[in-house]
Each structure stands twice: as C-alpha cells, then as structure tokens.
Design a protein around this motif. Structure first.
Motif: not given
Length: 220
Positions: A4-6, A166-168, A178-180, A184-193
């Motif tokens: 990833y660049d960013a 390329s970005a995350l 969905i926005a990611a 056109g970029i990858d995403s991480v869903f963080v499962r906070r409490p």
C-alpha cells in the motif's frame, strides 16, 4: 499481500471512542428547543442521530414547520459543542492502540463522517496531527449529508492529497467498507467492542480486532 502507498483511518470508533447516543440525542433536542420546538417525536430524534439523509431531514422539518438549513445549523453547532465538552471532561478518549500506527511507513490520512472542524479539534486535542498527512470530515451543512460515507468523495480527496494509487481504509462500519470499495481501495473492518457482533452484508478485505493488527496486515 498488496503493498500500500497509503493507509486511511476513520475517526470515531477507530482513533477515538464514538460519541454516546444519549449525548447526540440531547444535542439534537437542544437544537429543536433553540428553533422553538419544545416537544419532539422520539423517532425524529433517533432518525437524526442514526444517520439522517437530506430527504428524511426535510420531512422532519416539514413536520415541525422548520427551515432545514436553520435547524441543521443549530443541530450541528450543539452536536459539535457536546463532543468538545466530552473530550475536555475526559468522558470520551482516544484508543490506546493508536500508538501502534506511529511507525507505519505509508502516508496516512483520516476520513470521517464527523464535522471537519471536529476532526481537526480531535487531531490537535489528542496530539495526533503529526501522525497524519491529510484529514477530511464533512462541512456542517445540509448538503454535506449527501457526501457522507458510503459516498467515496472524501476518500478520493484524501487519496489525491497523498498521491496514492493503492490504499487501505480502516473503519468500524459497513458504510466504511462500501466507501472503500467505491473508491477502489481495500478495507479493514475493526471489531471494536461497540461493533463486535455486527453482521456485515458488505465484505471487507480484512477484519481485525484492534490497530495492532493493522500493522500486521500492512507488513504482510
């Protein structure tokens, strides 16, 4: 593993604790009182707090014979004021694991559905500004509701600022995923409490429990 660049981060629920629903509800009731509405429908309050659209806001304002722009200016002002109060009182804080992203080699940015001025305040108040090269929130206007995630407009602006191909994007809601994808970029869903048990209909590229895992994802 993609290089990833960013790396872009959501604000509320990722860098800092999300606002309390009761606090946002009271700020909304205060705005109604300011424009002369003493008694409000609970559903109207809930709709405004839980991600109101321009169309729904207009319907609510018609029901109370209000100018949407006048009411929304009051609502945004009370909402931001309530957030600043919580930060200063220490009842709302940054997450400890934000320190984990300090040494990421990529360019970094913040993209939030919160007000741009609130994001700026957060970065300064919690000494986070040095971690990020750009940040975006929305303007405190009715029209800005059309540009909230899952619309990718602010993500695209941040990517342009960082000249990233390329970005995350790291978020805590389905709209972030969905926005990611739309950007056109990858995403991480963080499962906070607060979102540990959320069932997603949109599939993120990755899932994580905290920001320490983001470092592992980026490093491969």
């Amino acid at each position: 593993m993609t290089e990833y660049d960013a790396v872009l981060f959501d604000n509320d629920g990722i860098l800092i604790e999300p606002p309390a629903h009761d606090t946002q509800s009271e700020a909304t009731r205060a705005a109604f009182r300011e424009v002369g509405v003493e008694t409000t429908d609970r559903q109207h309050i809930a709709d405004i707090v839980d991600g109101v659209t321009v169309e729904r806001l207009q319907e609510i304002c018609v029901a109370h014979d209000l100018d949407p722009d006048v009411f929304w200016e009051a609502r945004e002002r009370h909402d931001e004021r309530s957030q600043f109060k919580a930060f200063r009182a220490g009842t709302r804080d940054r997450y400890d694991d934000v320190a984990a992203i300090t040494d990421l080699p990529q360019s970094r940015g913040v993209v939030s559905n919160n007000h741009h001025s609130t994001v700026t305040f957060v970065l300064d108040f919690f000494d986070l500004r040095p971690l990020f090269d750009t940040h975006y929130g929305r303007e405190k206007t009715v029209d800005s509701l059309r540009r909230k995630k899952p619309d990718p407009q602010y993500l695209n602006r941040a990517l342009a600022d960082l000249d990233a191909e390329s970005a995350l994007y790291v978020g805590d809601s389905e709209s972030d995923v969905i926005a990611a994808r739309r950007a056109g970029i990858d995403s991480v869903f963080v499962r906070r409490p607060h979102c540990r048990d959320v069932d997603l209909t949109a599939t993120p590229t990755y899932e994580a429990d905290d920001l320490h895992e983001i470092v592992g994802i980026v490093d491969g």
